[in-house]
Design an enzyme around this catalytic site. Structure first.
Site, short mmCIF file in Angstrom:
data_model
loop_
_atom_site.label_atom_id
_atom_site.label_comp_id
_atom_site.label_asym_id
_atom_site.label_seq_id
_atom_site.Cartn_x
_atom_site.Cartn_y
_atom_site.Cartn_z
N GLY A 18 -39.45 -0.73 25.79
CA GLY A 18 -38.29 -0.59 25.96
C GLY A 18 -37.90 0.58 25.18
O GLY A 18 -38.33 1.78 25.55
N GLY A 19 -37.51 0.56 24.04
CA GLY A 19 -36.84 1.63 23.22
C GLY A 19 -37.89 2.56 23.00
O GLY A 19 -37.25 3.89 23.25
N HIS A 57 -36.63 -10.48 33.63
CA HIS A 57 -36.57 -9.85 32.20
C HIS A 57 -35.27 -10.75 31.35
O HIS A 57 -34.69 -11.28 32.04
CB HIS A 57 -35.96 -8.40 32.22
CG HIS A 57 -36.21 -7.51 31.09
ND1 HIS A 57 -35.18 -7.70 30.09
CD2 HIS A 57 -36.94 -6.84 30.36
CE1 HIS A 57 -35.51 -7.17 29.04
NE2 HIS A 57 -36.70 -6.44 29.16
N SER A 76 -40.44 -4.65 20.90
CA SER A 76 -40.73 -3.60 19.97
C SER A 76 -41.88 -3.18 19.87
O SER A 76 -42.61 -2.90 18.46
CB SER A 76 -40.01 -4.43 18.60
OG SER A 76 -38.89 -4.83 18.62
N GLU A 124 -33.30 -9.94 29.42
CA GLU A 124 -31.82 -9.47 29.57
C GLU A 124 -31.17 -9.89 30.96
O GLU A 124 -29.71 -10.33 30.86
CB GLU A 124 -31.72 -7.99 29.31
CG GLU A 124 -32.09 -7.57 27.82
CD GLU A 124 -32.53 -6.30 27.79
OE1 GLU A 124 -32.43 -5.48 28.76
OE2 GLU A 124 -33.05 -5.94 26.68
N GLY A 153 -36.14 -5.43 21.42
CA GLY A 153 -35.02 -4.68 20.85
C GLY A 153 -34.87 -4.93 19.48
O GLY A 153 -33.69 -4.73 18.89
N ASN A 159 -39.55 0.52 30.23
CA ASN A 159 -38.41 0.05 30.79
C ASN A 159 -37.08 0.84 30.20
O ASN A 159 -36.59 0.60 28.88
CB ASN A 159 -38.18 -1.33 30.52
CG ASN A 159 -36.96 -1.88 31.16
OD1 ASN A 159 -36.13 -1.14 31.48
ND2 ASN A 159 -36.66 -3.11 30.50
N TRP A 160 -36.67 1.75 30.96
CA TRP A 160 -35.61 2.68 30.30
C TRP A 160 -34.21 2.07 30.16
O TRP A 160 -33.20 2.42 29.60
CB TRP A 160 -35.52 3.92 30.96
CG TRP A 160 -36.77 4.88 31.07
CD1 TRP A 160 -37.67 4.58 30.28
CD2 TRP A 160 -37.00 5.98 31.84
NE1 TRP A 160 -38.87 5.58 30.64
CE2 TRP A 160 -38.11 6.68 31.50
CE3 TRP A 160 -36.18 6.76 32.80
CZ2 TRP A 160 -38.80 7.57 32.16
CZ3 TRP A 160 -36.81 8.00 33.02
CH2 TRP A 160 -37.88 8.24 32.86
N LYS A 161 -34.07 0.81 30.60
CA LYS A 161 -32.91 -0.12 30.64
C LYS A 161 -31.86 0.85 31.12
O LYS A 161 -31.91 1.89 31.83
CB LYS A 161 -32.60 -0.67 29.34
CG LYS A 161 -33.78 -1.19 28.79
CD LYS A 161 -33.63 -2.18 27.69
CE LYS A 161 -34.64 -2.88 27.14
NZ LYS A 161 -34.61 -4.04 26.07
N GLU A 181 -42.88 -11.40 26.98
CA GLU A 181 -41.79 -10.74 26.09
C GLU A 181 -41.02 -11.91 25.20
O GLU A 181 -40.21 -12.35 25.65
CB GLU A 181 -40.88 -9.95 26.83
CG GLU A 181 -41.70 -8.71 27.73
CD GLU A 181 -40.54 -7.83 27.82
OE1 GLU A 181 -41.07 -6.59 27.44
OE2 GLU A 181 -39.61 -7.90 28.60
#
Ligand code: PEP
Length: 249
Positions: free
Chosen positions: A232-233, A95, A211, A97, A172, A9-11, A166
């Site tokens: 993600g990151g 998600h 993470s 977010e 994150g 997930n590149w956000k 998640e």
């Protein structure tokens, strides 16, 4: 055997040149890997470019969001037919977010989930508890509510979908769930879904997200109910992401 999946997930990260470079690197580095379905979820505006770079290779493209209407006066939103024009097969729904920053409630998440399925795309339903909910012993209650909101009127809905656990406190933050903590919740989710439909639960890929990196992925993916990861990151660095993908066995 359940499908093993690692999704990135590149956000809201990267610009055109970086996105193209990342896609090129992934294309090259992931070419020899066959035992896992890799999905990348770029910012929507770059989906066409990513699709061009990845044409002909096995990496699938997913969207980070969708609006549950086919067309109309919904300024700023993107529809399922639009995503399908660019071969998007997967869509993130729920998600944390989106639940927290954009106040998407369970009914709206459920609407999106069913809308994605109606368009023969595959929803990746994200569920997870906050730190406060975990510390007050409400993890299972929160997750059950998020899952059951989706299946309320459709007991077959977990066929052809993906669920990602998640924990909000792990997204994150650099704080990953211990493999045993992830397994405990994954087992709970699979059991809960088995009560709705046993064979769907057996086939359902359950991803862990929060993470994940190249150092913790192997132990997480070794858990019996962890079928892969939502990253993600660490998915923004091709080499790191590929190391994570290689942790699937
Ligand atoms: C995510 O955004 O779904 C996620 C898991 O992020 P990160 O890997 O950065 O914690």
């Amino acid at each position: 055997m359940r499908q093993k999946i690692v999704a990135g997930n590149w956000k809201m990260n990267g610009q055109l040149q970086q996105v193209i470079q990342l896609s090129n690197e992934l294309r090259e580095l992931l070419n020899p890997i066959h035992n896992v379905q890799v999905i990348v979820m770029p910012p929507a505006i770059y989906i066409p470019q990513v699709r061009n770079v990845l044409a002909g290779c096995k990496i699938e493209i997913g969207a980070q969001n969708i609006y549950p209407k086919d067309f109309g006066a919904y300024t700023g939103e993107i529809s399922a037919p639009m995503l399908k024009d660019y071969n998007c097969r997967y869509v993130l729904v729920g998600h944390s977010e989106r639940r927290h920053c954009f106040h998407e409630d369970e009914n709206f998440v459920a609407q999106k989930f069913h809308h994605v399925k109606e368009h023969d795309m595959i929803p990746v339903l994200c569920v997870g508890e906050t730190l406060e909910e975990r510390e007050s012993g409400r993890t299972e209650q929160v997750i059950a509510k998020q899952i059951l909101a989706v299946s309320e009127n459709d007991k077959q809905c977990f066929r052809d979908c993906i669920v990602a656990y998640e924990p909000v406190w792990a997204i994150g933050t650099g704080k990953t769930a211990l493999p045993e903590q992830a397994q405990e919740v994954h087992q709970f989710i699979r059991k809960l879904i088995a009560e709705i439909n046993h064979s769907d639960a057996e086939r359902l890929p359950l991803l862990y997200g929060g993470s994940v990196n190249e150092n913790n992925a192997e132990a997480l993916f070794a858990m019996p109910d962890v079928d892969g990861g939502l990253v993600g990151g660490a998915s923004l660095n091709a080499k790191q992401f590929v190391e994570i993908v290689k942790c699937i066995n």
